[in-house]
Motif scaffolding. Structure first.
Motif, PDB file in Angstrom:
ATOM      1  N   CYS A 102      79.997  56.193 131.723  1.00  0.00           N
ATOM      2  CA  CYS A 102      79.037  57.100 131.075  1.00  0.00           C
ATOM      3  C   CYS A 102      79.734  58.225 130.313  1.00  0.00           C
ATOM      4  CB  CYS A 102      78.111  57.720 132.121  1.00  0.00           C
ATOM      5  SG  CYS A 102      77.070  56.535 132.955  1.00  0.00           S
ATOM      6  N   ARG A 103      81.047  58.267 130.392  1.00  0.00           N
ATOM      7  CA  ARG A 103      81.874  59.279 129.720  1.00  0.00           C
ATOM      8  C   ARG A 103      81.611  60.693 130.236  1.00  0.00           C
ATOM      9  NH1 ARG A 103      82.434  57.063 123.562  1.00  0.00           N
ATOM     10  NH2 ARG A 103      82.753  54.908 124.168  1.00  0.00           N
ATOM     11  N   VAL A 104      81.230  60.787 131.490  1.00  0.00           N
ATOM     12  CA  VAL A 104      81.034  62.100 132.111  1.00  0.00           C
ATOM     13  C   VAL A 104      82.354  62.605 132.666  1.00  0.00           C
ATOM     14  CG1 VAL A 104      79.834  63.315 133.990  1.00  0.00           C
ATOM     15  CG2 VAL A 104      78.618  61.602 132.622  1.00  0.00           C
ATOM     16  N   VAL A 105      83.165  61.688 133.204  1.00  0.00           N
ATOM     17  CA  VAL A 105      84.476  62.017 133.759  1.00  0.00           C
ATOM     18  C   VAL A 105      85.484  60.974 133.280  1.00  0.00           C
ATOM     19  CG1 VAL A 105      83.518  63.152 135.810  1.00  0.00           C
ATOM     20  CG2 VAL A 105      84.070  60.711 135.895  1.00  0.00           C
ATOM     21  N   ALA A 106      86.756  61.295 133.410  1.00  0.00           N
ATOM     22  CA  ALA A 106      87.817  60.354 133.023  1.00  0.00           C
ATOM     23  C   ALA A 106      88.259  59.488 134.193  1.00  0.00           C
ATOM     24  CB  ALA A 106      89.012  61.111 132.456  1.00  0.00           C
ATOM     25  N   HIS A 107      87.988  59.948 135.420  1.00  0.00           N
ATOM     26  CA  HIS A 107      88.400  59.222 136.627  1.00  0.00           C
ATOM     27  C   HIS A 107      87.397  59.532 137.738  1.00  0.00           C
ATOM     28  CE1 HIS A 107      90.769  58.068 140.140  1.00  0.00           C
ATOM     29  NE2 HIS A 107      91.459  57.308 139.302  1.00  0.00           N
ATOM     30  N   PRO A 108      87.127  58.586 138.637  1.00  0.00           N
ATOM     31  CA  PRO A 108      86.164  58.833 139.724  1.00  0.00           C
ATOM     32  C   PRO A 108      86.475  60.060 140.573  1.00  0.00           C
ATOM     33  CG  PRO A 108      86.748  56.517 139.664  1.00  0.00           C
ATOM     34  CD  PRO A 108      87.626  57.211 138.663  1.00  0.00           C
ATOM     35  N   GLN A 109      87.747  60.443 140.668  1.00  0.00           N
ATOM     36  CA  GLN A 109      88.091  61.614 141.486  1.00  0.00           C
ATOM     37  C   GLN A 109      87.491  62.898 140.918  1.00  0.00           C
ATOM     38  OE1 GLN A 109      92.331  61.645 141.585  1.00  0.00           O
ATOM     39  NE2 GLN A 109      92.544  62.507 139.542  1.00  0.00           N
ATOM     40  N   GLU A 110      87.059  62.869 139.660  1.00  0.00           N
ATOM     41  CA  GLU A 110      86.465  64.041 139.030  1.00  0.00           C
ATOM     42  C   GLU A 110      84.966  64.168 139.295  1.00  0.00           C
ATOM     43  OE1 GLU A 110      87.486  63.870 134.877  1.00  0.00           O
ATOM     44  OE2 GLU A 110      89.566  63.406 135.348  1.00  0.00           O
ATOM     45  N   TRP A 111      84.354  63.146 139.889  1.00  0.00           N
ATOM     46  CA  TRP A 111      82.918  63.159 140.197  1.00  0.00           C
ATOM     47  C   TRP A 111      82.771  63.312 141.712  1.00  0.00           C
ATOM     48  CZ3 TRP A 111      78.860  64.192 137.498  1.00  0.00           C
ATOM     49  CH2 TRP A 111      77.601  63.884 137.975  1.00  0.00           C
ATOM     50  N   ALA A 112      82.144  64.368 142.131  1.00  0.00           N
ATOM     51  CA  ALA A 112      82.074  64.680 143.562  1.00  0.00           C
ATOM     52  C   ALA A 112      81.136  63.764 144.350  1.00  0.00           C
ATOM     53  CB  ALA A 112      81.638  66.135 143.743  1.00  0.00           C
ATOM     54  N   TRP A 113      80.208  63.083 143.691  1.00  0.00           N
ATOM     55  CA  TRP A 113      79.165  62.343 144.403  1.00  0.00           C
ATOM     56  C   TRP A 113      79.380  60.844 144.295  1.00  0.00           C
ATOM     57  CZ3 TRP A 113      78.572  66.371 141.038  1.00  0.00           C
ATOM     58  CH2 TRP A 113      78.353  67.601 141.671  1.00  0.00           C
ATOM     59  N   VAL A 114      80.578  60.433 144.645  1.00  0.00           N
ATOM     60  CA  VAL A 114      80.971  59.027 144.645  1.00  0.00           C
ATOM     61  C   VAL A 114      81.825  58.794 145.888  1.00  0.00           C
ATOM     62  CG1 VAL A 114      83.060  59.368 143.251  1.00  0.00           C
ATOM     63  CG2 VAL A 114      81.861  57.189 143.126  1.00  0.00           C
ATOM     64  N   GLY A 115      81.848  57.562 146.375  1.00  0.00           N
ATOM     65  CA  GLY A 115      82.576  57.258 147.599  1.00  0.00           C
ATOM     66  C   GLY A 115      84.086  57.351 147.489  1.00  0.00           C
ATOM     67  N   TYR A 116      84.605  57.451 146.296  1.00  0.00           N
ATOM     68  CA  TYR A 116      86.047  57.473 146.054  1.00  0.00           C
ATOM     69  C   TYR A 116      86.773  58.458 146.963  1.00  0.00           C
ATOM     70  CZ  TYR A 116      90.478  58.087 143.611  1.00  0.00           C
ATOM     71  OH  TYR A 116      91.809  58.165 143.309  1.00  0.00           O
ATOM     72  N   HIS A 117      86.252  59.661 147.070  1.00  0.00           N
ATOM     73  CA  HIS A 117      86.925  60.707 147.852  1.00  0.00           C
ATOM     74  C   HIS A 117      87.031  60.337 149.331  1.00  0.00           C
ATOM     75  CE1 HIS A 117      86.591  63.150 144.272  1.00  0.00           C
ATOM     76  NE2 HIS A 117      85.336  62.770 144.196  1.00  0.00           N
TER      77      HIS A 117
END
Length: 176
Positions: free
Chosen positions: A111-126
């Motif tokens: 969606c071009r909101v972030v460059a990497h999942p670590q930049e989005w706080a509401w995802v399981g990545y963290h």
């Protein structure tokens, strides 16, 4: 599975945090495991596992209705919150499960909101990567078993490599 939300109402940090808290709370009440998730402004992706089909529908019904009631009460709204019922797709182990995991992780990148999942706080990545230890939603150990990673560290290495590989084409739709 994805739950569509009417008019993009999970815009604010407060609402995304509240939704994630409901996920965490209801995982404990229902016999389900969340393997990954992404909360966006207009929909939610959940990768889940349950021993009984009714557990997922009960989980989704409770989370959706509690969130909608709280949101509508706070905003003094009476309109419908969710645009539609959730859509569930059966996912077996193996390649398709891994592709779904990466698809969810890269949602906000596409969606071009972030460059990497670590930049989005509401995802399981963290949680998967061990960066979020408290108030976890993702059952990392269960995910590790489902993707047949020998250890959590192996899962983390594989996920990091897969996301880096896909980052070369971040706007491309994954072939699922």
């Amino acid at each position: 599975m994805a739950a569509r939300i009417d008019r993009g109402l999970i815009r604010w940090t407060r609402d995304r945090e509240a939704y994630r808290a409901l996920l965490r709370e209801h995982v404990q009440r229902f016999d389900v495991s969340v393997l990954d998730y992404c909360v966006t402004s207009n929909h939610v992706h959940l990768l889940m596992e349950a021993t009984e089909r009714s557990a997922i529908s009960g989980f989704m019904r409770e989370v959706a209705s509690e969130f909608a009631r709280a949101y509508n009460r706070r905003k003094q709204r009476t309109n419908a919150f969710w645009g539609d019922n959730y859509h569930a797709t059966l996912i077996e182990d193996g390649r398709y499960l891994w592709e779904c995991l990466c698809y969810i992780e890269l949602n906000m990148v596409r969606c071009r909101v972030v460059a990497h999942p670590q930049e989005w706080a509401w995802v399981g990545y963290h949680e998967i990567m061990g960066q979020r230890q408290r108030y976890r939603v993702v059952d990392v150990e269960r995910l590790c078993w489902r993707v047949q990673a020998g250890t959590v560290e192996e899962l983390r290495r594989n996920l990091a490599a897969s996301l880096a590989e896909r980052k070369a084409w971040p706007w491309a739709v994954l072939n699922l």
